[in-house]
Design a protein around this motif. Structure first.
Motif: not given
Length: 521
Positions: A99, A160-161, A168, A276
């Motif tokens: 992710e 950063d998902g 993201s 995110c």
């Protein structure tokens, strides 16, 4: 091909997996959703960063949660500006896909007062040889000069998902567009020698000109006092001095806000799951602007010492902001949560007793008599990585999460989540740096297990023992950092030194030297 790559990955147990120079990329166009016939199409199809240049087989291998191969840009492929180093690794199984998303771009922004010619209709474009368009880029490209009709910036970003890679992916593809759009409105001011900004601009974005024959006045940040006739008292209104730095910061803040709104709009047409955190470094006109919304981290290592550039935004660090919002709008708590913080969950048997607490006005603690309302679940609960807002999410700033609700309820969490970043400035052009002085930006997967000092020691020692003429050494040290944080697969999981638990999260690291900025004038 797939079996060959799998064999290599298995033999290395998560070692190096470079991307080929002629690989087919899968990360850019719009694609279908995950196969659910009732689901809308994805806004952007899943992929890894363009500069890794993975083909389909390698993309599949990169998601191997058992091997967890470390990905770096291929040596023979496209170079990033300033010999930027990069490495990443997928998580140990907490999500199907990686992710994290990363992007590095060189973007030209044209002044808005002039017509757009041979550029995109948005008034900005990637420069010739940019990272994102498939061309090679010289490692020592100089971006500190101003173009005749605009400015150029270098942009490194990590997203950063969580709860899916949709947000993201959108941010990685579009946030720099919004930054460029916002900067376009102030290009004329950035190109000027004035240190401060005028109060008002003409419709075309140019500073208002004084009538001919009128003496020039010193610009006072947000404007100059009106001229006065001889013998009349001077009337100077209250004015604040607004610097060019403040204009750039405002442009970045507005770009984040527009990106968040863009995600919300697209969710009505596309499948854009989750949210995110966002962290980027932007170099323009001799300065680095570091914008952080989330719990990723940026540090500078200079002369073997750490210079922190960001702070993490978590339920604990933003407790007072969250409590204050709940104090102003208690309906957001849905009659299920308490805005007060207690050292632990209050129990019914403690009604009428005194317990430690604090509210939005307090840094310290005091005692209060427990009442019925205090039995509700705390707005902020837990410590460290286990701290959550409304028992749901562990970060308090970022993009997306518009549909996020408390489990089995209709209570929206989005009002408590800010999309506005904290922006800090590093005066790069006024500093002298050696090739061993670097900026590191990384997602929390790295920092969960490695401290600033540990990273500093590892990077400093690694670079001291590298060939200074090796242009790949910054990627090699980024790879070393990811390997150190991921650890080695043992019987009891991924382990780092002293058999401590390694990071099971996605890890992404940018690392680039700062001495190129010494050349700015």
């Amino acid at each position: 091909m797939l079996s060959r790559v799998r064999s290599v990955v298995s033999s290395l147990v998560g070692g190096l997996l470079p991307g080929p120079g002629s690989a087919e990329t899968t990360g850019n166009g719009a694609g279908s959703a995950t196969g659910d016939p009732g689901q809308t199409a994805a806004r952007f199809s899943y992929g890894r960063p363009d500069f890794l240049n993975l083909n389909t087989d390698e993309l599949e291998c990169s998601a191997d949660h058992m091997a967890r191969p470390i990905l770096i840009p291929r040596e023979a492929g496209r170079k990033m500006p300033w010999n930027t180093g990069y490495a990443e690794v997928i998580n140990a199984g907490k999500s199907t896909l990686n992710e994290d998303q990363a992007v590095c771009e060189v973007v030209f922004v044209k002044r808005s007062a002039e017509p757009i010619t041979n550029r995109s209709t948005n008034g900005w474009s990637r420069t010739t040889g940019s990272v994102g368009n498939g061309d090679s880029m010289e490692a020592d490209v100089q971006m500190d000069r101003m173009e005749d009709d605009g400015v150029t910036f270098i942009y490194w970003a990590l997203f950063d998902g969580h709860a899916g890679a949709g947000a993201s992916l959108m941010a990685a593809n579009l946030l720099h567009h919004h930054v460029a759009k916002q900067l376009q409105g102030i290009v004329e001011l950035l190109r000027s020698d004035a240190g401060n900004a005028p109060i008002c601009l003409d419709d075309d974005g140019v500073r208002p000109r004084r009538p001919s024959g009128q003496a020039s006045a010193v610009i006072r940040g947000v404007g100059s006092p009106p001229p006065t006739s001889p013998g009349t008292p001077s009337k100077t209104p209250m004015e604040k001095e607004v610097t060019q730095d403040a204009l750039v910061i405002g442009a970045i803040e507005n770009a984040f806000r527009e990106m968040d709104q863009h995600i919300e709009r697209d969710k009505t047409k596309f499948h854009v799951p989750g949210g995110c955190t966002s962290l980027f470094a932007m170099y323009v006109l001799g300065k680095l602007y570091i914008a952080n919304a989330g719990d990723s981290r940026a540090i500078i290592i200079r002369g073997g010492e750490v210079v922190p550039l960001t702070g993490e935004f978590t339920p604990e660090t933003e407790r007072q902001r969250l409590q204050y919002l709940a104090h102003l709008q208690p309906h957001l708590l849905g009659d299920e949560f308490s805005a007060l913080e207690f050292p632990r969950r209050v129990q019914r048997k403690e009604l009428g007793k005194k317990m430690l607490y604090r509210d939005h006005t307090m840094v310290g603690w005091s005692y209060k008599t427990i009442e019925e309302n205090d039995l509700k679940f705390p707005l902020v609960y837990g410590e460290g990585k286990k701290a959550r807002v409304m028992a749901t999410i562990g970060v308090t700033r970022g993009l997306g999460d518009h549909d996020l609700k408390v489990y089995d309820s209709n209570i929206s969490i989005k009002p408590f989540l800010s999309c506005v970043p904290e922006v800090r400035i590093y005066e790069l052009a006024t500093q002298e740096h050696t090739p061993n002085d670097v900026l590191i930006i990384a997602t929390d997967g790295l920092w969960d297990v490695l401290s600033n000092d540990t990273v500093c020691d590892l990077v400093s020692n690694f670079l001291e023992n590298c060939d200074p003429s090796d242009p790949n050494r910054y990627t090699l040290v980024a790879q070393e950092l990811v390997m150190k944080a991921r650890g080695v697969l043992r019987d009891k999981g991924w382990r780092i030194s002293n058999e401590k638990l390694g990071s099971g999260d996605d890890i992404s690291v940018f690392l680039f030297p700062l001495h190129y900025g010494n050349r700015a004038s």
